[in-house]
Design an enzyme around this catalytic site. Structure first.
Site, PDB file in Angstrom:
ATOM      1  CB  THR A 122      36.767   1.630 -40.655  1.00  0.00           C
ATOM      2  OG1 THR A 122      37.217   1.424 -39.311  1.00  0.00           O
ATOM      3  CG2 THR A 122      35.403   1.002 -40.824  1.00  0.00           C
ATOM      4  N   GLY A 127      35.145  -3.756 -40.830  1.00  0.00           N
ATOM      5  CA  GLY A 127      35.023  -2.968 -39.592  1.00  0.00           C
ATOM      6  C   GLY A 127      35.814  -3.663 -38.513  1.00  0.00           C
ATOM      7  N   GLY A 336      12.794  15.383 -16.624  1.00  0.00           N
ATOM      8  CA  GLY A 336      12.489  15.806 -17.997  1.00  0.00           C
ATOM      9  C   GLY A 336      13.532  16.747 -18.560  1.00  0.00           C
ATOM     10  CD  GLU A 359      41.394   3.137 -30.214  1.00  0.00           C
ATOM     11  OE1 GLU A 359      40.810   4.088 -30.784  1.00  0.00           O
ATOM     12  OE2 GLU A 359      42.583   2.852 -30.405  1.00  0.00           O
TER      13      GLU A 359
HETATM   14  C1  LIG Z   1      32.242   8.198 -34.768  1.00  0.00           C
HETATM   15  C2  LIG Z   1      33.140   7.152 -35.347  1.00  0.00           C
HETATM   16  C3  LIG Z   1      34.497   7.417 -35.507  1.00  0.00           C
HETATM   17  C4  LIG Z   1      35.323   6.454 -36.082  1.00  0.00           C
HETATM   18  N1  LIG Z   1      36.658   6.756 -36.316  1.00  0.00           N
HETATM   19  C5  LIG Z   1      37.398   5.898 -37.028  1.00  0.00           C
HETATM   20  C6  LIG Z   1      38.724   6.270 -37.456  1.00  0.00           C
HETATM   21  O1  LIG Z   1      39.211   7.372 -37.192  1.00  0.00           O
HETATM   22  N2  LIG Z   1      39.435   5.368 -38.190  1.00  0.00           N
HETATM   23  C7  LIG Z   1      38.938   4.140 -38.530  1.00  0.00           C
HETATM   24  O2  LIG Z   1      39.632   3.392 -39.199  1.00  0.00           O
HETATM   25  N3  LIG Z   1      37.691   3.756 -38.140  1.00  0.00           N
HETATM   26  C8  LIG Z   1      36.913   4.595 -37.414  1.00  0.00           C
HETATM   27  N4  LIG Z   1      35.634   4.242 -37.039  1.00  0.00           N
HETATM   28  C9  LIG Z   1      35.128   2.913 -37.364  1.00  0.00           C
HETATM   29  C10 LIG Z   1      35.042   2.020 -36.131  1.00  0.00           C
HETATM   30  O3  LIG Z   1      36.317   1.637 -35.721  1.00  0.00           O
HETATM   31  C11 LIG Z   1      34.133   0.813 -36.491  1.00  0.00           C
HETATM   32  O4  LIG Z   1      32.809   1.302 -36.569  1.00  0.00           O
HETATM   33  C12 LIG Z   1      34.231  -0.302 -35.480  1.00  0.00           C
HETATM   34  O5  LIG Z   1      35.485  -0.932 -35.575  1.00  0.00           O
HETATM   35  C13 LIG Z   1      33.162  -1.384 -35.684  1.00  0.00           C
HETATM   36  O6  LIG Z   1      33.097  -1.808 -37.026  1.00  0.00           O
HETATM   37  P1  LIG Z   1      31.670  -1.816 -37.775  1.00  0.00           P
HETATM   38  O7  LIG Z   1      31.022  -0.517 -37.504  1.00  0.00           O
HETATM   39  O8  LIG Z   1      31.903  -2.210 -39.181  1.00  0.00           O
HETATM   40  O9  LIG Z   1      30.828  -2.925 -37.027  1.00  0.00           O
HETATM   41  P2  LIG Z   1      30.828  -4.489 -37.337  1.00  0.00           P
HETATM   42  O10 LIG Z   1      32.227  -5.018 -37.353  1.00  0.00           O
HETATM   43  O11 LIG Z   1      29.978  -4.747 -38.540  1.00  0.00           O
HETATM   44  O12 LIG Z   1      30.094  -5.051 -36.039  1.00  0.00           O
HETATM   45  C14 LIG Z   1      28.684  -5.022 -35.880  1.00  0.00           C
HETATM   46  C15 LIG Z   1      28.355  -5.689 -34.549  1.00  0.00           C
HETATM   47  O13 LIG Z   1      28.802  -7.059 -34.568  1.00  0.00           O
HETATM   48  C16 LIG Z   1      29.663  -7.306 -33.468  1.00  0.00           C
HETATM   49  N5  LIG Z   1      30.712  -8.244 -33.845  1.00  0.00           N
HETATM   50  C17 LIG Z   1      31.512  -8.218 -34.948  1.00  0.00           C
HETATM   51  N6  LIG Z   1      32.356  -9.258 -34.939  1.00  0.00           N
HETATM   52  C18 LIG Z   1      32.101  -9.964 -33.799  1.00  0.00           C
HETATM   53  C19 LIG Z   1      32.627 -11.148 -33.206  1.00  0.00           C
HETATM   54  N7  LIG Z   1      33.645 -11.816 -33.770  1.00  0.00           N
HETATM   55  N8  LIG Z   1      32.103 -11.559 -32.020  1.00  0.00           N
HETATM   56  C20 LIG Z   1      31.099 -10.876 -31.431  1.00  0.00           C
HETATM   57  N9  LIG Z   1      30.560  -9.752 -31.927  1.00  0.00           N
HETATM   58  C21 LIG Z   1      31.048  -9.300 -33.105  1.00  0.00           C
HETATM   59  C22 LIG Z   1      30.258  -5.934 -33.094  1.00  0.00           C
HETATM   60  O14 LIG Z   1      30.694  -5.901 -31.748  1.00  0.00           O
HETATM   61  C23 LIG Z   1      29.044  -5.021 -33.353  1.00  0.00           C
HETATM   62  O15 LIG Z   1      28.213  -5.057 -32.233  1.00  0.00           O
HETATM   63  C24 LIG Z   1      34.795   5.183 -36.450  1.00  0.00           C
HETATM   64  C25 LIG Z   1      33.428   4.922 -36.270  1.00  0.00           C
HETATM   65  C26 LIG Z   1      32.603   5.890 -35.754  1.00  0.00           C
HETATM   66  C27 LIG Z   1      31.137   5.576 -35.630  1.00  0.00           C
END
Ligand SMILES: Cc1cc2nc3c(=O)[nH]c(=O)nc-3n(C[C@H](O)[C@H](O)[C@H](O)COP(=O)(O)OP(=O)(O)OC[C@H]3O[C@@H](n4cnc5c(N)ncnc54)[C@H](O)[C@@H]3O)c2cc1C
Length: 380
Positions: A122, A127, A336, A359
């Protein structure tokens, strides 16, 4: 139920370790946001990291169903601990499938947690849409030079080895990315501060910055420009892991709710005698069982070499949504008290939320399920 003798044995060993060591530590680990190195050391000795690594490479060689069972049990104790197991499983699966014999020599130290790993995909602009990554690895003599940055990477504040997805051909889209094994103590690697999260707070998550990091000729994992494909190829298994983790969180909530309902009295009766509470408990139990069966089916499809993509996405999506809804019910049973820090169900509700996000978000799982249905037909 469904499990063979070995799987039952592994479950029993994991459960007794979790009951003795993990569950009692969870509340303090959450409060202190602490990396539980001592627990991981013991898990390494018990063989709970790298569950599918074949015996000839020093692992126990268990199947995906056994992995699912272990993940549920660990998560019943504390989801952060299960998440570490899931992360190591992803990395070791990549190494077993794509690593050179030299790279596979890393396996024992990863499975014993002497070397902590991070899976680095990421970025701020990438994302869900991984094709937006901007980190580059440019060929330089025998090796490469890595530049870019990753965010929200599990283990980033503590990891020794990063498995980093980088662009190696700017013009080739998803066919222009490769995975590199990066020494995170090398010159040019900077770590951002630890993020403070809603749940799974013992998991250390943060940013990694790479500035002119020099990588040797052995740093490339698998084929050049096949990184996106390799990353995707382990996602089915990753989703089974997160689905099991979600089931484990909800199961812990059910156990806590049943116990509390049998001791808390109102109107001169245990609250378990009220039908309104009984229905909450019954709905929790039936949805947890349904999610568990979806997880087992997905895991067994992988183990039988069947097309498992739809099942893995269904399991991850259903189990994540279920865990959020049913841990909310557990809070409700506690009234509560369930809203107060220090009560297990309050933590479980917070720990569950991320299972709908990482994931592959649950929106993306629904897209995959629909795509598979429309491409391959609705027949089960
Ligand atoms: C605690 C934690 C641990 C993590 N660990 C790792 C790690 O070890 N390695 C790593 O690489 N990443 C990691 N991540 C990142 C994680 O994989 C991403 O947060 C996740 O893939 C979503 O990407 P984003 O947060 O940029 O959301 P975005 O992609 O910006 O999405 C925002 C919203 O839009 C929706 N959305 C996006 N595209 C579409 C579509 N085409 N159709 C419908 N809805 C859509 C999504 O479902 C979401 O609701 C971690 C994140 C957290 C919070």
């Amino acid at each position: 139920m469904f499990l063979n003798e070995t799987q039952e044995e592994v479950r029993a060993t994991t459960r007794s370790f979790v009951n003795a060591v993990v569950r009692p530590a969870a509340e303090a680990l959450d409060r202190e946001e602490r990396f539980p190195a001592e627990i991981y050391e013991e898990m390494g000795k018990l063989g709970l990291f790298g569950i599918a690594v074949p015996e000839e490479l020093g692992g126990p060689g268990f199947d995906t169903l056994t992995y699912a069972v272990v993940m549920e049990e660990l998560s019943r104790g504390y989801a952060s601990v299960a998440d570490q197991c899931g992360l190591v499983e992803l990395i070791t699966t990549l190494l077993v499938r794509h690593g050179t014999p030299e790279q596979q020599k890393l396996l024992p130290s990863i499975m014993s947690m002497q070397q902590k790993v991070a899976y680095c995909i990421t970025e701020p602009e990438a994302g869900t849409d991984v094709s937006g990554i901007r980190t580059t690895a440019v060929k330089d003599g025998e090796g490469w030079v890595l530049n870019g940055g990753k965010i929200w990477i599990h283990n980033a504040p503590v990891a020794d080895l990063g498995f980093v997805l980088a662009r190696t051909d700017k013009e080739a889209g998803n066919r222009g990315m490769s995975i590199f094994i990066v020494d995170l103590h090398a010159k040019g690697v900077e770590r951002g501060p630890k993020e403070h999260k809603m749940g799974q707070r013992a998991s250390q998550v943060g940013a990694l910055d790479f500035q002119d990091v020099r990588l040797g000729p052995n740093a490339l994992l698998g084929e050049m420009n096949r990184g996106f494909h390799m990353m995707m190829s382990v996602l089915d298994k990753g989703r089974v892991g997160i689905a099991s983790l979600a089931v484990g969180i909800a199961q812990a909530g059910l156990e806590a709710a049943v116990e509390y309902a049998g001791t808390r009295k109102q109107f001169g009766k245990h609250i378990s005698e009220f039908q309104g509470v009984q229905w909450l408990l019954a709905d929790m139990a039936k949805d947890i069982e349904a999610a568990r069966l979806l997880v087992y089916a997905a895991a067994m499809k992988i183990d039988h070499g069947l097309d498992a993509t739809r099942s893995c996405s269904m399991a991850k999506c259903f189990a994540g949504d279920m865990a959020v809804a049913r841990t909310a019910d557990a809070v409700q049973v506690f009234g509560g008290s369930g809203y107060i820090r220090g009560f297990e169900v309050e933590r479980l509700y917070r720990d569950a939320k991320i299972t709908q996000i990482y994931e592959g978000t649950n929106q993306i799982q629904r897209m995959i399920i629909a795509r598979e249905l429309l491409k391959k037909g609705a027949t089960a």
